[in-house]
Design an enzyme around this catalytic site. Structure first.
Site, PDB file in Angstrom:
ATOM      1  N   GLY A 213       0.771  -1.238   0.000  1.00  8.55           N
ATOM      2  CA  GLY A 213       0.000   0.000   0.000  1.00  8.55           C
ATOM      3  C   GLY A 213       0.801   1.286   0.000  1.00  8.55           C
TER       4      GLY A 213
ATOM      5  N   PRO B 289       5.239  -4.409   0.518  1.00 12.91           N
ATOM      6  CG  PRO B 289       6.879  -2.744   0.552  1.00 12.91           C
ATOM      7  CD  PRO B 289       6.410  -3.961   1.289  1.00 12.91           C
ATOM      8  N   GLY B 290       4.603  -3.602  -2.943  1.00 15.82           N
ATOM      9  CA  GLY B 290       4.962  -3.940  -4.319  1.00 15.82           C
ATOM     10  C   GLY B 290       5.312  -2.661  -5.051  1.00 15.82           C
ATOM     11  NE  ARG B 291       0.618   1.487  -6.151  1.00 13.97           N
ATOM     12  CZ  ARG B 291      -0.278   1.116  -7.050  1.00 13.97           C
ATOM     13  NH1 ARG B 291      -0.128   1.461  -8.305  1.00 13.97           N
ATOM     14  NH2 ARG B 291      -1.332   0.401  -6.705  1.00 13.97           N
TER      15      ARG B 291
ATOM     16  CE1 TYR C 113      -7.419  -1.287 -11.258  1.00 16.72           C
ATOM     17  CE2 TYR C 113      -5.224  -0.760 -12.063  1.00 16.72           C
ATOM     18  CZ  TYR C 113      -6.117  -1.661 -11.531  1.00 16.72           C
ATOM     19  OH  TYR C 113      -5.702  -2.934 -11.271  1.00 16.72           O
TER      20      TYR C 113
ATOM     21  CB  CYS D   1     -10.021  -3.112 -32.536  1.00 20.47           C
ATOM     22  SG  CYS D   1      -8.809  -3.278 -33.845  1.00 20.47           S
ATOM     23  CD  GLU D   2     -12.152  -3.357 -26.774  1.00 20.09           C
ATOM     24  OE1 GLU D   2     -13.096  -2.605 -26.409  1.00 20.09           O
ATOM     25  OE2 GLU D   2     -12.235  -4.586 -26.850  1.00 20.09           O
TER      26      GLU D   2
HETATM   27  N1  LLP Z   1       0.075  -7.815  -0.556  1.00 23.73           N
HETATM   28  C1  LLP Z   1      -1.041  -8.302  -1.112  1.00 23.73           C
HETATM   29  C2  LLP Z   1      -1.695  -9.457  -0.525  1.00 23.73           C
HETATM   30  C3  LLP Z   1      -1.563  -7.688  -2.262  1.00 23.73           C
HETATM   31  O1  LLP Z   1      -2.681  -8.176  -2.811  1.00 23.73           O
HETATM   32  C4  LLP Z   1      -0.904  -6.576  -2.831  1.00 23.73           C
HETATM   33  C5  LLP Z   1      -1.447  -5.911  -4.016  1.00 23.73           C
HETATM   34  C6  LLP Z   1       0.294  -6.133  -2.223  1.00 23.73           C
HETATM   35  C7  LLP Z   1       0.734  -6.761  -1.072  1.00 23.73           C
HETATM   36  C8  LLP Z   1       1.088  -4.998  -2.778  1.00 23.73           C
HETATM   37  O2  LLP Z   1       0.382  -3.814  -2.774  1.00 23.73           O
HETATM   38  P1  LLP Z   1       1.108  -2.424  -3.184  1.00 23.73           P
HETATM   39  O3  LLP Z   1       2.225  -2.181  -2.204  1.00 23.73           O
HETATM   40  O4  LLP Z   1       1.638  -2.587  -4.546  1.00 23.73           O
HETATM   41  O5  LLP Z   1       0.022  -1.434  -3.067  1.00 23.73           O
HETATM   42  N2  LLP Z   1      -3.174  -3.385 -10.240  1.00 23.73           N
HETATM   43  C9  LLP Z   1      -3.262  -2.268  -9.318  1.00 23.73           C
HETATM   44  C10 LLP Z   1      -2.739  -2.619  -7.936  1.00 23.73           C
HETATM   45  C11 LLP Z   1      -3.370  -3.843  -7.347  1.00 23.73           C
HETATM   46  C12 LLP Z   1      -2.732  -4.279  -6.063  1.00 23.73           C
HETATM   47  C13 LLP Z   1      -3.130  -5.678  -5.727  1.00 23.73           C
HETATM   48  N3  LLP Z   1      -2.560  -6.187  -4.521  1.00 23.73           N
HETATM   49  C14 LLP Z   1      -2.569  -1.068  -9.942  1.00 23.73           C
HETATM   50  O6  LLP Z   1      -2.127  -1.163 -11.088  1.00 23.73           O
HETATM   51  O7  LLP Z   1      -2.499   0.003  -9.354  1.00 23.73           O
END
Ligand code: LLP
Length: 433
Positions: free
Chosen positions: A246, A289-291, A330, A357-358
């Site tokens: 997040g 985190p991912g993002r 989004y 094609c959208e």
């Molecule tokens: N942990 C779990 C269980 C998750 O489902 C997610 C993301 C994360 C961690 C990492 O979240 P982050 O730190 O990246 O916010 N496709 C969307 C984002 C979907 C996130 C899904 N879950 C986008 O492009 O913004």
């Protein structure tokens, strides 16, 4: 501050020389010429800097913690290898993400399998892989514990609050499919305890792309209340309490940069107090985190092929919803730079559109950009997270290549797809031949 920083802000792996954009020490132009477009390009130094920033803040305010990386954000093996070498763990959403993590050497005890709506097969895969499993329903808990005993059993709860900048991203509250109620979580932990599980974790994932440094501590407060009830009713202690991902990044120039230190400081304070108040023992604070780790470390290069003057001016490029789905799914914003034309000298309002094609295939609608010509190279920022991972083969298009830049070096870390991937997997029944 170099003059180019007004375009790049905190993305310090990017710079400009007479308007030409560089990724670390490699020009965007040379990357596009050598590897073709559309092209995802990642900066190794930026990924490492992002990881180290989080690690440093954790070490300062909450040394009893662990940092995992949410593989779904970018599952490239090289990205995983970088983050493994930074000593992170891996949060895997499914069996193949466990496999990827194992392949680059994440130890079993540094992998958390936190899928949602697990099938029996997936649960069995997780057990066989010997990794900690984080379920998100009482049903999955019950099925899992019939099949076997994971080294650590964790459960995702829905603490009822959600946050984040992107309206269509909802992870908690009444409308969310994720996590369990407190009552069902209590039942699940009771079953796990009875089944002889010795190690436990508690998990939430309530918001994505959160830029408000106060959000994380308020969500943590909620989760610790849940932990207190579970602790009391079930009589277990948690190895970790996982606050999910997040941590946000600013996609728009008008958005502020998350004050990471403050976010972690406040969260650590609430965590420490809550652990004491609810007599939770000595759980580690966990983040996944991912993002934040990879989002701003990646860019997407795309070449302009067509300028069409219709009711609007459409700038046609070779990337589209098959390459970067976020704007269409989004209404997400990605900053667009024009290589060699950083200053908006003769600005024009245009829509940047892809080849699909959208009509939703628009990377940017009505955007004020420097005057663009055919063959110009465009650079979309912040494409490192949920970019390639959400790419598809729609309109029978190949998914792009991925490049890792490290100083002067640019290496291909995923080949562009070709007919082997797109056509080779299909089969025609003999009667149709
Ligand atoms: N942990 C779990 C269980 C998750 O489902 C997610 C993301 C994360 C961690 C990492 O979240 P982050 O730190 O990246 O916010 N496709 C969307 C984002 C979907 C996130 C899904 N879950 C986008 O492009 O913004």
């Amino acid at each position: 501050m170099p003059p180019s920083n007004k375009f790049f802000r905190n993305r310090d792996f990017l710079s400009a020389q007479t308007g030409k954009i560089f990724v670390e020490q490699v020009s965007a132009k040379s990357l596009a010429e050598k590897f073709g477009t559309p092209l995802y390009v990642y900066s190794e130094s930026r990924i490492r800097a992002n990881a180290r920033r989080v690690k440093t803040a954790l070490a300062k305010f909450m040394p009893h913690s662990q940092l995992y990386y949410a593989v779904k954000a970018n599952n490239n093996l090289s990205v995983l290898a970088i983050l493994r070498s930074e000593n992170l763990g891996a949060d895997a959403a499914g069996p193949f993400e466990i496999e990827l993590a194992r392949k680059v050497g994440f130890a079993k005890d540094k992998i958390l399998y936190s899928g949602v709506f697990h099938s029996d097969e997936e649960l069995k895969f997780g057990l066989k892989a010997g990794v900690a499993i984080n379920v998100d329903s009482l049903s999955a808990a019950t099925r899992l514990l019939q099949f076997g005993k994971p080294p650590l059993f964790s459960m995702r709860v829905n603490p009822g609050i959600s946050g984040g900048k992107i309206k269509k991203l909802v992870f908690a509250g009444k409308d969310a499919k994720f996590g369990e109620s407190l009552a069902n979580a209590v039942k699940a932990f009771q079953i796990a305890k009875k089944a002889g599980v010795k190690k436990f974790g508690l998990h939430m994932m309530t918001g994505s792309c959160v830029l408000d440094e106060n959000y994380f501590s308020s969500a943590t407060q909620k989760l610790l209340e849940f932990a207190g009830v579970i602790r009391q009713k079930v009589g277990i202690e948690f190895e970790f309490i996982d606050l999910g991902g997040g941590l946000g990044i600013p996609y728009r120039a008008s958005e502020k940069i998350l004050d990471l230190e403050q976010a972690i400081k406040k969260t650590a304070e609430v965590f420490t107090e809550g652990v004491k108040k609810f007599e939770l023992g000595n759980p580690k604070l966990m983040l996944e985190p991912g993002r934040y780790l990879v989002g701003d470390a990646g860019i997407l290069l795309t070449r302009v092929n067509t300028i069409k003057q219709a009711a609007k001016t459409f700038v046609g490029v070779d990337a589209g919803m098959q390459t970067l789905l976020r704007p269409m799914l989004y209404d997400a914003w990605h900053e667009i730079l024009v290589d060699g034309k950083l200053e908006k000298k003769n600005p024009q309002t245009v829509s940047v559109v892809g080849p699909i094609c959208e009509n939703t295939d628009q990377l940017a609608r009505d955007r004020l950009l420097p005057k663009i010509a055919e063959k110009d190279l465009l650079i979309l920022l912040d494409a490192g997270a949920y970019g390639f991972g959400m790419a598809s083969n729609y309109n029978t298009r190949a998914r792009p290549a991925e490049i890792l830049v490290n100083g002067k070096n640019a290496e291909i870390i995923r080949e562009r797809e070709g007919s082997a991937e797109i056509i080779g997997k299909q089969k025609i029944p003999t009667r149709l031949k």
